[in-house]
Design an enzyme around this catalytic site. Sequence first.
Site, mmCIF file in Angstrom:
data_model
loop_
_atom_site.group_PDB
_atom_site.id
_atom_site.type_symbol
_atom_site.label_atom_id
_atom_site.label_comp_id
_atom_site.label_asym_id
_atom_site.label_seq_id
_atom_site.Cartn_x
_atom_site.Cartn_y
_atom_site.Cartn_z
ATOM 1 N N GLU A 192 -12.909 -12.200 3.541
ATOM 2 C CA GLU A 192 -12.282 -10.947 3.144
ATOM 3 C C GLU A 192 -10.983 -11.305 2.439
ATOM 4 O O GLU A 192 -10.179 -12.079 2.959
ATOM 5 C CB GLU A 192 -11.984 -10.068 4.365
ATOM 6 C CG GLU A 192 -13.210 -9.467 4.999
ATOM 7 C CD GLU A 192 -12.889 -8.648 6.244
ATOM 8 O OE1 GLU A 192 -11.678 -8.474 6.544
ATOM 9 O OE2 GLU A 192 -13.822 -8.204 6.911
ATOM 10 N N ASP A 202 -2.020 -2.283 8.129
ATOM 11 C CA ASP A 202 -1.635 -3.684 8.284
ATOM 12 C C ASP A 202 -0.365 -3.835 9.102
ATOM 13 O O ASP A 202 0.622 -3.122 8.892
ATOM 14 C CB ASP A 202 -1.421 -4.325 6.913
ATOM 15 C CG ASP A 202 -2.680 -4.301 6.065
ATOM 16 O OD1 ASP A 202 -3.762 -4.424 6.662
ATOM 17 O OD2 ASP A 202 -2.585 -4.167 4.838
#
Length: 278
Positions: free
Chosen positions: A50, A61
């Site tokens: 990824e 995140d």
Amino acid sequence: MTTRIDTRFAELKKAGRSAFVTFVMAGDPDPATSLEIIKALPKSGADVIELGMPFTDPMADGPSIQAAGLRALKVGMTLRKTLDLVRDFRRDDNATPIVLMGYYNPIYIYGVDKFLVDAKAAGIDGLIIVDLPPEEDDELCLPAMKAGLNFIRLATPTTDDKRLPAVLANTSGFVYYVAITGITGAAAADATAVSGAVARIKRHTKLPVCVGFGIRTPENAQAIASHANGAVVGTALIDALKNSLDAGGRATAKTVNAVAELTAALAQGVKGAKQAAE
């Protein structure tokens, strides 16, 4: 349509083991070092890569991955350069699946139709776009599927049985189960809770289920991989990268090896897991 992702999971199922999926940020800490890191991942045991698309305002995140994105942006990384990075990687590796992970804004600015043509040509296999729910499938999901890319959706601990069919409706490649409620790197994944969640998702789909968020050690990876079709690690790899940088945040002679060595250790953990029950 059979993508590299479909092929890889079929191979792993035949081999009787789960996938080790790695996440790194494109362009971190600089484009040249980033390419060397990406090249090192499959050699160190990664089955799927990824690749984060650097973005200024990520919502899922944690601090480590946010910092990685900002390092990449600081050295001039763009979505176009991210595709160039994948194109360079594909010169030596035409088998390892690559999934772009990030947010819709950079793709929207790039232009969806142009992006899909360029992504496919560069060698991208799938997309994980965190901020596009199923209600917005016309925006990117359906065009991506038509272009031959897998569109991989996130399921979370709060995705109940009523919501799950909508989440899975146009998902392909694999399902990404977020093991914790919160941002990346915030807590450790609980293997017992993951086991029940994966079993519930599998009642709704035949797709592989990979689990991420909160996996940092080979032991974590082994425990999760024993309950799922794949374990995803990102923050731990990015922390290893960050800890190898000099005081100015630049790559050192240790940077690529720091990521590769941890990748190898985590890969051994995943490969040591019992095959996830189908």
